[in-house]
Write an enzyme that holds these catalytic residues in place. Sequence first.
Site, PDB file in Angstrom:
ATOM      1  N   ASP A 313      33.867   1.908   1.946  1.00  8.49           N
ATOM      2  CA  ASP A 313      35.182   2.493   1.710  1.00  8.49           C
ATOM      3  C   ASP A 313      35.356   2.925   0.253  1.00  8.49           C
ATOM      4  OD1 ASP A 313      38.051   2.916   2.517  1.00  8.49           O
ATOM      5  OD2 ASP A 313      38.359   1.366   1.001  1.00  8.49           O
ATOM      6  N   GLU A 364      32.337   6.906   2.405  1.00 10.30           N
ATOM      7  CA  GLU A 364      33.597   7.642   2.409  1.00 10.30           C
ATOM      8  C   GLU A 364      33.777   8.158   0.981  1.00 10.30           C
ATOM      9  OE1 GLU A 364      38.375   7.455   2.667  1.00 10.30           O
ATOM     10  OE2 GLU A 364      37.180   5.851   1.797  1.00 10.30           O
TER      11      GLU A 364
END
Length: 632
Positions: A313, A364
């Site tokens: 993330d 990401e």
Amino acid sequence: MSTADLLYHFHEGTDCYASTVLGAHFDIQNGAEGVVFRVWAPNAAAVSVIGDFNGWDSCSNPCNKISVGVWETFIKGLPEFMSYKFAVTTKSGEVKEKSDPYAFHAETRPHTASKTAKLDYSWNDADWINARHDMYNAPMNIYELHLGSWRRSDVVDEHALACGVDTTYVLNYTAIAEYLIPYVKEMGYTHIELMPVTEHPLDMSWGYQVTGYFAPTSRFGTPTEFMRFVDLCHQSGIGVILDWVPAHFPKDGHGLIEFDGSYCYEYSAPDRREHTEWGTRIFDYGRNEVRSFLLSSALFWLDKYHIDGLRVDAVASMLYLDYARKNYTPNIHGGRENLEAVSFLQKLNTLIYDKFPHALTFAEESTDWPLVTKPVYMGGLGFGFKWNMGWMNDTLHYIKLDPIFRQFNHNDLTFSMMYAFAENYILPLSHDEVVHGKRSLISKMPGYYHDKFAGLRTYLSYQIAHPGKKLTFMGAEFGQFIEWNEAKSLDWHLLDYEKHRALHNYVKELNALYLCSKPLWEIDTSWEGFKWLNHGDYTGNTISFRRIAKDGSEVLCVFNFSPVARDGYRLGVPSEGKYKELLNSNSSDFGGWGKTNSFDIYSERIPCNDLPQSIMIDLPPYSAVFLASNEN
């Protein structure tokens, strides 16, 4: 390796198995069964273990320092699932009660203690593990979900009802598996991606503010029960990807923040220490013990829980020193890149692919950082895949427009092919796009009720046809209208309504077409697998292209993003012969108007789209049409 050897590598920042020595481990010492506790607290004046077993008395079970900053004690007779914390006395004399950074289990929020746990489980997924293969040239269609809100029990919680909140109970890992696995299998998804299940105190953080980097959240059960969940997924042929969060950690007092009274896990420099917009601290990627902690966490899930991949993330927030801040201290070269974070990510991916060759890592990463999915030896970050945020932002901007204005934004559909093969991409339609006022996917579609369903069918078809692996967030497959809410179950009752049921059926057929059509996935990272037919029909809101497999077989993909039928749409074809319609989103079976190309379609010697042969089809409003030669 011995404890001393493991601790040496931990302090050197080269250890990816620190969880085997730090934390709480059942052991036998001097003939007595018990638990050995070890914790890294380099600036602590004293450390002890407190828990139910000693009345939370910080004087009962003191620890001894056994290496630079590592404290240890052994406590006899402790059972599994005993609650405990470390009482860390700072140099100023303050006593901080901290949960174990390496704990395998934890109390369920709002309680914050760690729990002793054994990771004993007999796995039955050898066939899946041995069959894992190169996913770059294979279909990958990921179903992203949040375990706490995918489905909830129908049993009413009267206390919750009285408080005005969702009245259904959260399902445990066992019950979720019972519902989820056959559903994912039936719908034709290859993998599930779980929003963070690492332990976290706040439901509203969706798991992205982690306090337990080695503990699956106890909201849904025990570590063994989560292992069984993964095992059952694998036995059914479903891969499991975890969202993993090394970019920051929360400031909850029992967590990592200023663990021993000093800036221990976080940067000490004020301009690097905190993500103010998230209210979280930033890991010190240059500190050896912090690198060991994070590397150990990543490898732990792949090893102990047989996880197939990690989605990392907020990578952009790690890479840039000036991320979301105006004032920053440049790196040693005068740049804004966080060289320590870059080095950490390269080490992370190198270790993962060395020890688990068929594991997957996903970045990401929302900027144009180069070589994200290129090998480290080429100067890349070494990830397996990168989320294509550009494709997502452009196409969602386009799809929300009234069709009258789409002609002026046609580039939103086509620009992604300018860079589609620069990285190994995932095309994400994730949870982030259906919250905080952004509206659900079907609510983004313009037009009347019927148009919204037709538009969503076409958009999801375009995602399937476009080069890149696929990811879709739960609820889109049946057209959930309200935004996702982590505190409530999806609106499964919508499947009682014809339009939602028809959309659901279409997504299932679309996924099935994807899985059985090599041209749609076999060459995802090269122009050899993609050829434009017509990308310039901006006034008609149409595009068409060829997807090509290694054996030369093809699928022709045609899209009409306008509310106007394009009867007699001419399409260049690669070879002479008869063509068939594989799937048409306008079929009445899927909630469309029912106009399809069910008849035989013969090529004509009429040049079109730079090809000597062509066919003519009817292209309904808001539709996607997939075709192939009868010889394929």
